[in-house]
Scaffold this active site. Sequence first.
Site, short mmCIF file in Angstrom:
data_model
loop_
_atom_site.label_atom_id
_atom_site.label_comp_id
_atom_site.label_asym_id
_atom_site.label_seq_id
_atom_site.Cartn_x
_atom_site.Cartn_y
_atom_site.Cartn_z
N ALA A 15 -26.51 101.31 -2.54
CA ALA A 15 -25.85 100.01 -2.39
C ALA A 15 -26.68 98.91 -3.05
O ALA A 15 -26.14 98.05 -3.75
CB ALA A 15 -25.61 99.70 -0.91
N ARG A 279 -16.53 116.51 10.46
CA ARG A 279 -17.90 116.85 10.84
C ARG A 279 -18.11 116.86 12.35
O ARG A 279 -18.84 117.71 12.87
CB ARG A 279 -18.86 115.85 10.20
CG ARG A 279 -18.90 116.03 8.71
CD ARG A 279 -19.72 114.96 8.04
NE ARG A 279 -19.87 115.29 6.63
CZ ARG A 279 -20.56 114.58 5.76
NH1 ARG A 279 -21.16 113.47 6.15
NH2 ARG A 279 -20.66 114.94 4.51
P1 ADP Z 1 -27.34 102.87 1.28
O1 ADP Z 1 -26.75 104.24 1.24
O2 ADP Z 1 -26.60 101.96 2.16
O3 ADP Z 1 -27.63 102.33 -0.09
P2 ADP Z 1 -29.99 103.98 1.53
O4 ADP Z 1 -30.55 104.64 2.71
O5 ADP Z 1 -29.65 104.83 0.36
O6 ADP Z 1 -28.75 103.08 2.00
O7 ADP Z 1 -31.01 102.88 0.99
C1 ADP Z 1 -31.58 101.91 1.81
C2 ADP Z 1 -32.96 101.59 1.26
O8 ADP Z 1 -33.49 100.43 1.91
C3 ADP Z 1 -33.98 102.69 1.50
O9 ADP Z 1 -34.60 103.06 0.30
C4 ADP Z 1 -34.95 102.08 2.51
O10 ADP Z 1 -36.25 102.59 2.42
C5 ADP Z 1 -34.87 100.61 2.15
N1 ADP Z 1 -35.29 99.71 3.22
C6 ADP Z 1 -35.05 99.84 4.55
N2 ADP Z 1 -35.61 98.83 5.23
C7 ADP Z 1 -36.24 98.02 4.33
C8 ADP Z 1 -37.00 96.82 4.42
N3 ADP Z 1 -37.25 96.26 5.59
N4 ADP Z 1 -37.50 96.28 3.27
C9 ADP Z 1 -37.27 96.87 2.07
N5 ADP Z 1 -36.56 98.02 1.93
C10 ADP Z 1 -36.04 98.58 3.03
#
Ligand code: ADP
Length: 450
Positions: A15, A279
């Site tokens: 995203a 699921r």
């Molecule tokens: P989506 O599928 O919604 O894109 P993902 O899990 O693929 O979600 O990606 C979310 C990303 O955000 C991960 O790489 C995670 O490590 C990162 N993330 C989560 N919390 C934080 C934060 N506080 N600061 C920066 N990055 C973050």
Amino acid sequence: MKGKYDIVIIGAGGAGMTAAIEAKQQGMNPVIFEKMPVVGGNTLKASSGMNASQTKVEAAQSVKDSNDLFYEETLKGGGGTNDKVLLRYFVDNSASAIDWLDSIGIKLDKLTISGGMSVKRTHRPHDGSAVGGYLVDGLVKEVKKEKIPLFVNTDVTKLNETNGKISGVTVKINQDKTKKIAAKAVIVTTGGFGASKKMIKKYRPDLANYVTTNQAGATGDGIKMIEKVGGYAIDMNKIQIHPTVNQSKHILIGEATRGEGGILVNQSGKRFYNEMNTRDKVSAAINKQKGKYAWVVIDSGVRQRSSAIDFYIKDKLDVKGNTLAELAKKMKVPAATLAKTVATWNKAVSSKNDTEFGRTTGMDHGLTTGPYYAFKIAPGIHYTMGGVKINTKTEVLTKQQQPIPALYAAGEVTGGLHGNNRIGGNSVADIVIFGRQAGTQAAAYVKSQE
Ligand code: ADP
């Protein structure tokens, strides 16, 4: 790292990178902050594909589909509890999301089917690889090409406000230095909370002992930060259990393994449920088996049609037999029973009539070609359907349904779209469709303020 950007994007998963690329295409100067040392988030682990309807890929393969059917089947899969307005936007913008990916070199032009869907609308990479790695590679390439700054080991700890508007973030770099970054808009794409034992325990104590397929960074940070600035979360107890997770390495045996013809058998060597049901239902069926586990059984044909299986085999998640009898021995299931189960299944495939369990999809091929493989699996925490409340513009809303100025969110951090059960292939669609929308809307907001 500069002290000021047009748009700060928190999290470099699917995203976040999609939103950044879209914002850049709209003339913005975005930045992405990722707390982990690597990019990709849970997106990297996505295996099945991206659901979309009325696409050019479906048309080229003569698949009859419609946005309405996609809508209805997603709503049914979500127990009718999905946010219907978000869902409508989602299905209506799915085909253009496939085209957009295509325009940046990400080609999802193979089709498969996932549980709960009646037609082939799960778009997969043309090289047959798992969708997550392919998508993340493609997005990273585009982020680099567009020269979008991306900082890893940069943990966003706070959303900052000025005069009732979000005005930037506070970051912690390399778990050490703290810095305030100003922004005209912020997009939160931090993913879910499936790796936070604390939050799982809080919202679903019954799942406290389940393994999780999530990456370590999926700890619900975005939800907590948004709650502090007036947003709110919904559906937090709606947590998806994925039926087929290897329990020692916490690796998911993707749904395409069944979609391409695999079956589930228990330790008695018998099928016990429609493998292509949703699921939640398949997980419940597995939990009813002795030992609360089962086996995904495939033949070499399934392996050929779904190359993710090569990775499972490389990871040594399988047992293998050149014949079914040899496989049964390795699984320690009665060989005669397994032989009978597979023979009955193959008959169901050729007559397109699964009289035992009523399966109707993933039946293009029987299990006929050795070597055969089996993967021992049980349910695990996979996805958190709940999250912050947004509207179709991806604006983050207060409980009074008012947008918080300059704050957007997309992807697993948001709640509502999937209802109480997410359909396989809908999370990749979610992050691309709403990631794009977040980039577009944040850019429009920034321009409107200039
Ligand atoms: P989506 O599928 O919604 O894109 P993902 O899990 O693929 O979600 O990606 C979310 C990303 O955000 C991960 O790489 C995670 O490590 C990162 N993330 C989560 N919390 C934080 C934060 N506080 N600061 C920066 N990055 C973050």
